[in-house]
Enzyme design. Structure first.
Site, mmCIF file in Angstrom:
data_model
loop_
_atom_site.group_PDB
_atom_site.id
_atom_site.type_symbol
_atom_site.label_atom_id
_atom_site.label_comp_id
_atom_site.label_asym_id
_atom_site.label_seq_id
_atom_site.Cartn_x
_atom_site.Cartn_y
_atom_site.Cartn_z
ATOM 1 N N TRP B 330 0.843 -1.199 0.000
ATOM 2 C CA TRP B 330 0.000 0.000 0.000
ATOM 3 C C TRP B 330 0.881 1.254 0.000
ATOM 4 O O TRP B 330 0.571 2.246 -0.659
ATOM 5 C CB TRP B 330 -0.913 0.015 1.242
ATOM 6 C CG TRP B 330 -1.728 1.271 1.327
ATOM 7 C CD1 TRP B 330 -2.933 1.499 0.737
ATOM 8 C CD2 TRP B 330 -1.378 2.479 2.006
ATOM 9 N NE1 TRP B 330 -3.349 2.784 1.011
ATOM 10 C CE2 TRP B 330 -2.415 3.403 1.787
ATOM 11 C CE3 TRP B 330 -0.287 2.874 2.776
ATOM 12 C CZ2 TRP B 330 -2.397 4.694 2.321
ATOM 13 C CZ3 TRP B 330 -0.264 4.155 3.304
ATOM 14 C CH2 TRP B 330 -1.319 5.052 3.071
ATOM 15 N N HIS B 331 2.001 1.189 0.716
ATOM 16 C CA HIS B 331 2.880 2.358 0.788
ATOM 17 C C HIS B 331 3.553 2.665 -0.540
ATOM 18 O O HIS B 331 3.895 3.810 -0.810
ATOM 19 C CB HIS B 331 3.942 2.160 1.870
ATOM 20 C CG HIS B 331 3.439 2.454 3.248
ATOM 21 N ND1 HIS B 331 2.848 1.511 4.036
ATOM 22 C CD2 HIS B 331 3.417 3.592 3.974
ATOM 23 C CE1 HIS B 331 2.494 2.047 5.184
ATOM 24 N NE2 HIS B 331 2.812 3.313 5.176
ATOM 25 N N GLY B 332 3.784 1.665 -1.330
ATOM 26 C CA GLY B 332 4.435 1.954 -2.604
ATOM 27 C C GLY B 332 4.515 0.730 -3.484
ATOM 28 O O GLY B 332 4.674 -0.396 -2.988
ATOM 29 N N PHE B 494 2.315 8.281 -1.424
ATOM 30 C CA PHE B 494 1.501 7.072 -1.290
ATOM 31 C C PHE B 494 0.077 7.377 -1.680
ATOM 32 O O PHE B 494 -0.802 6.700 -1.542
ATOM 33 C CB PHE B 494 1.587 6.523 0.132
ATOM 34 C CG PHE B 494 3.014 6.444 0.608
ATOM 35 C CD1 PHE B 494 3.979 5.881 -0.210
ATOM 36 C CD2 PHE B 494 3.393 6.962 1.821
ATOM 37 C CE1 PHE B 494 5.299 5.836 0.198
ATOM 38 C CE2 PHE B 494 4.715 6.902 2.237
ATOM 39 C CZ PHE B 494 5.663 6.346 1.425
#
Lengths: 366, 494
Positions: B330-332, B494
Site C-alpha cells: 500500500w505504501h508503494g 503514497f
C-alpha cells in the site's frame, strides 16, 4: 459575538506577522524587487562614459550588465562571462584593449545564457568569449536564483536554442503580481535577513549607502568597478596575506558549500544546456576560451576528502569533453596543481589574485 | 496548493469563514467545493479519480446497505450483498490498482518475460497516479465494509458522502478517518468553539515547525546519503539512517497535525494518528502508536477478517505477515516497500512467538530497577529495529538498502572529528545541526506533554498572553529557520 467575527478576530492575529514580513522584505529587498533600476542605470551610465565607479555592491549586477550592454554602441572584441572568480580579469591584465568583463557574482548557466542573449539581440556579440565555468553551474539544485533578474533574456535564449523551457517572457501583470507576492514570502524574508547580517558584517564598505559614485583612483578602500567591467577588490581583501587566505581556505573546505547541496551527478538536461551554449557560440563564429578557475590547494584537498562533493570532478570532465568536441581552448583546472598555481596566488578559498588569474587566462589567448 | 504553500494560508481562512457563515445544512456545499478546488489545484485531472471513487462508493453503499432493519429481516449473511460488496470494493480500488500498481506489475511481468513482447512503457501509470488516491480509496473501501457490516448507516446524501471522501484536510495523506466518526459531525450544525479553534491553530503551528524546521532540515542528511549510498560507509550512513528515522516521524506527524488542526478549525473533532511511536516498547506497541488510522484500518478490514490471532499459531503468523505485506505494498509499488512490510511482519512474528516467554519472565519477582531498565532496553531495541527497517523504506532499490546494511558498521569511528566530517559530507553544517537537535528535543517534549494532558497541546494550558507569545515565537522560528524549498511531504507519494 458571532462565530464569523470571532474567527476573523483570531485570523487578524496574523496581520502583525504579515506586516512585519512585508516591512523587512520591502526595506531590505535583497533582490531589488521593490525599487526601480535607477541605481543600476546610473552606474551603467558612469561606466559607459569611462569612469571608475564605487558603490556598485548595492547594485543588482545582472541588471547593471544589462544596462551596460544597452549603452554600448559597438561590440567588444573579447567578452568575459563568469562569476566573482573571473571578475578580476581586466583589459590591462590581459593586454586586450577591447575587452569587457560582464561577470556576475554566483553566476549560473542561466546567467551566461541571458547575458549572451542580450549581446546577441543588440548585435554586439564578441569575436572571443572567455567563459568561466564554475562547478556549481551544473547543479540543478544550487539554489542560486540571481539570474531571475534577467529571466526574460534567459527564456529568449532557451527559445533560440529550441528547448522545452522556452517560455515567453512573463507578462507584466503576472510578473508584478509575482513580485508583490514576494513581499510576504518567507523565503524572501530569509534572504533579507541574510542580507541584513551580511550588511552588518561589512559595514563601512559603502554598501549601506545605496548610491554609486565616480571613484577618483583605480584602487581604494572599497571595491571599484572599472569601465572594462573588471573589479578592484577592497583594500582589506586585496592586501591580505597568504596565511589569511590559507586559513580561510581551510575553514571553507570544512564547511558545506551551499551551492553544492544535493548534487549527485550532472543531469543530462544540464549537460544539454551547456552544450547549447557552446553550440550557439560556434554557430556565431565566436572563439571560446573555457576557463576552469582553480580552488585554493587547501580547499581542493578538503573537497577530495568529501565523497559527497564530486561536483568539481564531474563538471571538469564534462567541460573538457565538450571543449574537445567543439575544438575550443580550455585553460586552468579546479585542481590547483594541474592549473599550475600555488597558495600564494590566492586571496581566499576560491578567488585568485588578479595577476594570477590574468596570467592563467593569458595561456589560452594567442 | 499544499499545506505549506502561501496560497493555502489564504485559502484556509476563507473556507473556515464561509463554512461557519453559511446555514448548517449547506455547510457541505462549502466543504465539497473547497475539497475539489484544493484537489484540482494539484492537477485538475486528479478529480476524475476522486469522482470515480466517490461515485462507486455512493452507489455501492446504497446497494450493500441492509434493505430492512435487523428485526424485520431473516438472520444470516446475504450472499448477494456479500458479492456486491466484493465487486464495489474492487471497483473503488480500481483506480488505485491501475494507476499506482499498473506500471509496477507490467514492468515486473516484462522483466520476468524477458524478450516477450510485453508493453514496456510503464511510466504512463505513475505519471497520472493522483496524489492521495491510496488514502481516499481506503476511506471509501472502509465505508463500504462498515455499511455492509451495519457499523455505520448508509449515507444517502451524495454531497455529504462526497465531502467525507474528499475532505480536503485529509485528502492527500489522511488520517484515514472512519465514516462513523465523520459523517455524524457533518450532519450536525457546526458549533463554533473558540477553545477548539485555538487548539486547531496551535496544532497547525506545531505541524509547520515539525515539517519546515525539523523534518526538512533532517531531509538534507538523508537525501544526500540515500541518493548515492555507495559514496559512504560507517558514520555517515548511521547518521543518515537516524536522520530519516526522525525525518519521517516529524514529516508525517507534522502533516497530521496540520490536517487535524485544519479540521478542528472547521469544527471537526481531532483524530489520533500518532502517540509517541518512538517510545514503543515493542513492535506490536509501535504499530499501536504509528499511523494509527492506517494500522487500525488494516487490522479491522484485513487482519481480523483473516482470523487475527484467534486461530492456530501458524495461521496467526500467516495473518500477521499477509497484513504487513499488504501494508508495505500500500505504501508503494516497489520491492523496497514490499520488503519493508515483510520485515515488519517478520519482526512481529518473532515478537509474537517470544511474547509468552516475556510474560513468564515479567511475572517473576525481579527488582523494580531491573524491570525499569528492561523497559528502557525494549524502547531502545524497538527504535533501532524500526530505524533499520526504514532503510528499506527510503532506499531507492533493494541493492542500495543491502549496501547500507552491509556498510553501516564498516569503518565506524565515533569521535568528534569523525562526526563533524560526516556531517560536512552529508551537507548539514554543524551549527544548523545544533538547531535541529534542539528542535527535535523540544518537539519530543511537546509530544510528551500533549500525551500527559489528554491530547491537548501544552500551549493550551498557558494563560492567554503567554499562549500568544508562544504562538508568535513559533511563527518566528518557522519563518527564520524553516526550509521553504520544494520538499513535499513524504506520505504524498503514497
Amino acid at each position: 459575538m458571532d462565530s464569523g467575527r470571532n474567527i476573523a478576530r483570531v485570523f487578524a492575529l496574523a496581520i502583525p506577522v504579515l506586516v512585519a514580513i512585508a516591512a523587512v522584505n520591502m526595506s531590505v529587498d535583497p533582490a531589488h524587487l521593490f525599487r526601480g533600476p535607477a541605481l543600476e542605470k546610473e552606474a551603467a551610465a558612469l561606466l559607459a562614459t569611462g569612469n571608475n565607479v564605487g558603490g556598485v555592491g548595492a547594485c543588482d549586477d545582472r541588471l547593471l550588465q544589462r544596462y551596460v550592454a544597452e549603452a554600448r554602441t559597438e561590440a567588444p572584441q573579447t567578452l568575459v562571462l563568469g562569476s566573482s572568480r573571473t571578475l578580476c580579469l581586466s583589459a590591462k591584465g590581459l593586454e586586450l584593449p577591447s575587452l569587457y568583463n560582464a561577470s556576475v557574482t554566483e553566476a549560473t548557466l542561466e546567467d551566461h545564457e541571458a547575458l549572451l542573449e542580450i549581446y546577441a539581440e543588440r548585435d554586439l556579440l564578441p569575436k572571443r568569449l572567455i567563459l568561466g565555468v564554475d562547478p556549481w553551474a551544473f547543479n540543478a539544485d544550487n539554489g542560486l536564483d540571481g539570474w531571475l533578474s534577467l529571466e526574460q533574456f534567459q527564456k529568449a535564449f532557451s527559445s533560440r536554442a529550441g528547448r522545452a523551457d522556452n517560455g515567453r517572457p512573463s507578462r507584466d501583470l503576472f510578473s508584478s503580481l509575482g513580485r508583490m507576492s514576494q513581499a510576504f514570502s518567507p523565503s524572501y524574508l530569509q534572504a533579507s535577513l541574510e542580507e541584513l547580517s551580511h550588511r552588518a558584517s561589512s559595514k563601512g564598505d559603502g554598501r549601506n549607502q545605496g548610491e554609486v559614485w565616480v571613484a577618483e583612483t583605480e584602487e581604494g578602500e572599497e571595491p571599484i568597478r572599472h569601465p572594462d567591467g573588471s573589479i578592484s577588490y577592497a583594500k582589506s581583501f586585496r592586501e591580505r596575506s597568504s596565511a589569511t587566505a590559507r586559513a580561510e581556505a581551510i575553514a571553507y573546505a570544512s564547511k558545506f558549500e551551499k551551492s553544492f547541496r544535493l548534487f549527485s551527478l550532472v543531469r543530462p538536461e544540464w549537460m544539454q544546456r551547456f552544450e547549447d551554449l557552446l553550440a550557439f557560440c560556434r554557430d556565431q563564429d565566436i572563439e571560446v576560451v573555457l576557463l576552469l578557475c582553480p580552488y585554493h590547494p587547501q580547499t581542493f584537498a578538503g573537497f577530495l576528502e568529501s565523497p559527497g562533493l564530486r561536483m568539481g570532478e564531474d563538471a571538469e570532465s564534462l567541460t573538457r569533453r565538450l571543449a574537445a568536441r567543439y575544438d575550443f581552448t580550455i585553460v586552468g583546472s579546479y585542481d590547483p596543481t594541474i592549473a599550475g598555481v600555488g597558495e600564494d596566488d590566492f586571496l581566499d578559498a576560491l578567488h585568485l589574485r588578479p595577476e594570477a588569474a590574468n596570467r592563467l587566462v593569458s595561456q589560452g589567448i594567442d | 496548493m499544499t499545506f505549506t504553500s502561501g496560497t493555502f494560508l489564504l485559502f484556509l481562512p476563507a473556507v473556515v469563514l464561509l463554512a461557519f457563515r453559511v446555514p448548517g445544512r449547506r455547510r457541505w456545499i462549502v466543504l465539497l467545493a473547497a475539497g475539489y478546488l484544493f484537489y484540482a489545484s494539484l492537477g485538475i485531472q486528479y478529480l476524475l479519480a476522486l469522482l470515480w471513487v466517490t461515485g462507486v462508493v455512493y452507489v455501492g453503499g446504497r446497494l450493500v446497505a441492509p434493505s430492512a432493519p435487523p428485526t424485520k429481516r431473516e438472520p444470516g449473511v446475504s450472499p448477494a450483498k456479500k458479492a456486491l460488496l466484493a465487486v464495489f470494493v474492487l471497483l473503488a480500488s480500481a483506480a488505485l490498482l491501475v494507476l499506482k500498481y499498473g506500471g509496477f506489475i507490467v514492468s515486473e511481468i516484462a522483466e520476468l518475460a524477458g524478450d516477450l513482447p510485453v508493453a514496456s512503457d510503464t511510466g504512463i501509470y505513475s505519471l497520472i497516479a493522483p496524489v492521495g488516491l491510496a488514502f481516499y480509496t481506503l476511506k471509501g473501501a472502509g465505508y463500504l465494509i462498515d455499511v455492509y457490516r451495519e457499523r455505520t448507516p448508509c449515507e444517502r446524501h451524495l454531497g455529504r458522502l462526497a465531502v467525507y471522501v474528499g475532505f480536503f484536510p485529509q485528502l492527500l495523506s489522511g488520517p484515514i478517518e472512519r465514516a462513523g466518526n465523520f459523517l455524524p459531525q457533518l450532519h450536525r450544525p457546526a458549533i463554533f468553539s473558540s477553545e477548539a479553534f485555538r487548539a486547531g491553530l496551535g496544532l497547525m503551528l506545531l505541524g509547520y515547525v515539525k515539517k519546515l524546521v525539523v523534518a526538512d532540515q533532517l531531509a538534507v542528511l538523508a537525501n544526500t546519503a540515500f541518493s548515492e549510498p555507495q559514496a559512504f560507509t560507517g558514520l555517515p550512513l548511521v547518521l543518515a539512517t537516524l536522520a530519516f528515522t526522525l525525518q519521517i516521524y516529524f514529516d508525517f506527524s507534522g502533516y497530521t497535525d496540520l490536517a487535524v488542526g485544519a479540521g478542528m478549525l472547521l469544527g471537526f473533532k481531532p483524530v489520533a494518528n500518532f502517540r509517541r511511536p518512538y517510545l514503543a516498547r515493542g513492535l506490536g506497541d509501535f504499530w499501536h502508536r504509528w499511523h494509527i488510522s492506517l494500522s487500525t484500518w488494516f487490522r479491522d478490514y484485513l487482519y481480523f477478517p483473516l482470523g487475527g490471532s484467534r486461530v492456530g499459531t501458524l495461521r496467526h503468523l500467516a495473518n500477521l505477515n499477509i497484513t504487513f505485506w499488504a501494508s508495505g505494498l500500500w505504501h508503494g509499488a516497489g520491492l523496497t516497500f514490499l520488503a519493508w512490510g515483510a520485515l515488519h511482519g517478520l519482526f512481529l512474528s518473532v515478537e509474537s512467538l517470544l511474547a509468552p516467554f516475556g510474560v513468564r519472565l515479567a511475572t517473576r519477582a525481579f527488582p523494580e530497577w531491573v524491570r525499569r531498565w528492561s523497559l528502557a532496553a525494549g524502547v531502545l531495541v524497538t527504535f533501532v529495529l524500526v530505524g533499520l527497517a526504514w532503510v528499506l523504506f527510503r532506499a531507492e532499490s533493494i541493492g542500495d538498502a543491502v549496501y547500507v546494511y552491509g556498510h553501516l558498521l564498516q569503518g565506524l569511528e565515533l569521535s568528534a572529528a569523525a562526526f563533524s566530517a560526516a556531517l560536512t559530507a552529508l551537507g548539514l553544517p554543524s551549527p544548523l545541526l545544533g538547531a535541529v537537535v534542539l528542535g527535535v528535543l523540544v518537539l519530543l517534549l511537546a509530544d510528551e506533554l500533549r500525551e500527559e494532558h489528554g491530547g491537548r497541546p501544552f500551549v493550551q494550558l498557558l494563560p492567554g498572553k503567554a499562549r500568544l507569545a508562544v504562538g508568535y515565537a513559533a511563527v518566528a522560528i518557522v519563518l527564520v529557520f524553516g526550509n521553504f524549498g520544494a520538499n513535499e511531504f513524504i506520505y504524498f507519494q503514497f
